[in-house]
Scaffold this active site. Structure first.
Site, PDB file in Angstrom:
ATOM      1  N   ARG A  33      13.424   4.720  12.173  1.00  0.00           N
ATOM      2  CA  ARG A  33      12.106   5.344  12.199  1.00  0.00           C
ATOM      3  C   ARG A  33      11.328   4.958  13.462  1.00  0.00           C
ATOM      4  NH1 ARG A  33       9.318   4.823   6.563  1.00  0.00           N
ATOM      5  NH2 ARG A  33       8.133   6.545   7.495  1.00  0.00           N
ATOM      6  N   GLU A  61      13.033  -9.490   1.597  1.00  0.00           N
ATOM      7  CA  GLU A  61      12.237  -8.347   2.048  1.00  0.00           C
ATOM      8  C   GLU A  61      13.003  -7.065   1.740  1.00  0.00           C
ATOM      9  OE1 GLU A  61      11.428  -8.540   6.238  1.00  0.00           O
ATOM     10  OE2 GLU A  61      10.368  -6.604   6.245  1.00  0.00           O
ATOM     11  N   ALA A  99       3.168  -0.782   4.774  1.00  0.00           N
ATOM     12  CA  ALA A  99       2.727  -0.842   6.175  1.00  0.00           C
ATOM     13  C   ALA A  99       2.228  -2.226   6.575  1.00  0.00           C
ATOM     14  CB  ALA A  99       1.635   0.201   6.412  1.00  0.00           C
ATOM     15  N   PRO A 129       0.789  -1.222   0.000  1.00  0.00           N
ATOM     16  CA  PRO A 129       0.000   0.000   0.000  1.00  0.00           C
ATOM     17  C   PRO A 129       0.831   1.286   0.000  1.00  0.00           C
ATOM     18  CG  PRO A 129      -0.090  -1.075   2.138  1.00  0.00           C
ATOM     19  CD  PRO A 129       0.547  -2.049   1.201  1.00  0.00           C
ATOM     20  N   ASN A 130       0.305   2.242  -0.744  1.00  0.00           N
ATOM     21  CA  ASN A 130       0.851   3.607  -0.836  1.00  0.00           C
ATOM     22  C   ASN A 130       2.147   3.703  -1.637  1.00  0.00           C
ATOM     23  OD1 ASN A 130      -1.225   4.877   0.789  1.00  0.00           O
ATOM     24  ND2 ASN A 130      -0.346   3.761   2.499  1.00  0.00           N
ATOM     25  N   ASN A 180       8.129  -5.664  -0.876  1.00  0.00           N
ATOM     26  CA  ASN A 180       8.042  -4.492  -0.020  1.00  0.00           C
ATOM     27  C   ASN A 180       6.564  -4.369   0.317  1.00  0.00           C
ATOM     28  OD1 ASN A 180       7.899  -2.068   1.256  1.00  0.00           O
ATOM     29  ND2 ASN A 180       9.020  -0.899  -0.303  1.00  0.00           N
ATOM     30  N   TYR A 201      11.142   8.943   1.210  1.00  0.00           N
ATOM     31  CA  TYR A 201      11.122   7.909   0.173  1.00  0.00           C
ATOM     32  C   TYR A 201      11.790   8.335  -1.134  1.00  0.00           C
ATOM     33  CZ  TYR A 201       7.897   5.664   3.379  1.00  0.00           C
ATOM     34  OH  TYR A 201       7.346   5.080   4.491  1.00  0.00           O
ATOM     35  N   HIS A 214      12.845  -2.632   1.844  1.00  0.00           N
ATOM     36  CA  HIS A 214      12.213  -1.359   2.209  1.00  0.00           C
ATOM     37  C   HIS A 214      13.102  -0.228   1.725  1.00  0.00           C
ATOM     38  CE1 HIS A 214       9.251  -3.350   4.691  1.00  0.00           C
ATOM     39  NE2 HIS A 214      10.235  -4.112   5.118  1.00  0.00           N
ATOM     40  N   ARG A 268       5.020  11.075  -2.405  1.00  0.00           N
ATOM     41  CA  ARG A 268       4.759  10.716  -1.009  1.00  0.00           C
ATOM     42  C   ARG A 268       6.008  10.937  -0.150  1.00  0.00           C
ATOM     43  NH1 ARG A 268       4.643   4.522   1.218  1.00  0.00           N
ATOM     44  NH2 ARG A 268       4.007   5.021   3.335  1.00  0.00           N
TER      45      ARG A 268
HETATM   46  C1  DQA Z   1       8.274   1.047   3.618  1.00  0.00           C
HETATM   47  C2  DQA Z   1       8.381   1.235   5.137  1.00  0.00           C
HETATM   48  C3  DQA Z   1       7.032   1.001   5.809  1.00  0.00           C
HETATM   49  O1  DQA Z   1       7.149   1.195   7.214  1.00  0.00           O
HETATM   50  C4  DQA Z   1       6.017   1.979   5.273  1.00  0.00           C
HETATM   51  O2  DQA Z   1       4.742   1.733   5.839  1.00  0.00           O
HETATM   52  C5  DQA Z   1       5.942   1.983   3.787  1.00  0.00           C
HETATM   53  C6  DQA Z   1       7.202   1.916   3.024  1.00  0.00           C
HETATM   54  C7  DQA Z   1       9.604   1.378   2.909  1.00  0.00           C
HETATM   55  O3  DQA Z   1       9.748   0.973   1.749  1.00  0.00           O
HETATM   56  O4  DQA Z   1      10.458   2.054   3.477  1.00  0.00           O
HETATM   57  O5  DQA Z   1       4.882   2.103   3.200  1.00  0.00           O
HETATM   58  O6  DQA Z   1       7.971  -0.319   3.360  1.00  0.00           O
END
Ligand code: DQA
Length: 156
Positions: free
Chosen positions: A111, A102, A81, A14-15, A78, A27, A104, A22
């Site tokens: 964070r 995994e 959240a 998501p997002n 990835n 990011y 990110h 964003r």
């Molecule tokens: C994320 C880190 C997560 O905590 C966050 O909710 C994201 C992006 C990252 O790529 O740094 O949506 O996965």
């Protein structure tokens, strides 16, 4: 199966469709399409085929992970959240019995405390966090090594 023909699902949660606009201070300014291009370029060099997808829906991500069991050799994920909340994604990953890397963009450990726990990390071969878009090519390199190590060497 040889690493040359391996297909990898690169799944984004998501997002991540909002990348570019964003929270660019966290990011960066690359879009999801930019990340896809970066991943595709490295995959081509490694002889991997990638299927790069993004969804805001937990259920759709679970469906794709189930699909990967039938049609992929590994998963780079990835989960956004959902990383920190989703037992459903954890269970789906375990059920595939596929190698998982995994990734990110941000460094989770710099964070908020709620980002320090990942449901995915215990079932992933490894975690790449904090290298921005470069994390995707790095994750594919890791996946390539994992697949090469699990492929019997040809005797010819
Ligand atoms: C994320 C880190 C997560 O905590 C966050 O909710 C994201 C992006 C990252 O790529 O740094 O949506 O996965």
């Amino acid at each position: 199966m040889s690493a040359m023909s391996a297909k990898i699902f690169v799944l984004n949660g998501p997002n991540l469709n909002l990348l570019g606009t964003r929270e660019p201070h966290i990011y960066g300014s690359d879009t999801l399409d930019d990340l896809k291009s970066l991943a595709q370029a490295r995959a081509a060099e490694l002889g991997l085929e990638i299927d790069f997808r993004q969804s805001n829906s937990e259920g759709e991500l679970v469906d794709w992970i189930q699909e990967a069991k039938e049609s992929a050799h590994g998963i780079v994920i990835n989960a956004g959240a959902y990383t920190h909340t989703s037992i459903a994604i954890l269970d789906a990953l375990v059920a595939t019995e596929l190698p998982v890397v995994e990734v990110h963009l941000s460094n989770l450990f710099k964070r908020e405390a709620f980002r320090h726990h990942s449901y995915i990390s215990p079932v992933a071969a490894g975690l790449i966090t904090g290298f921005g878009p470069q994390g995707y090519p790095l994750a594919l390199e890791a996946m390539s090594s994992i697949l090469a190590a699990s492929t019997p060497h040809s005797s010819t």
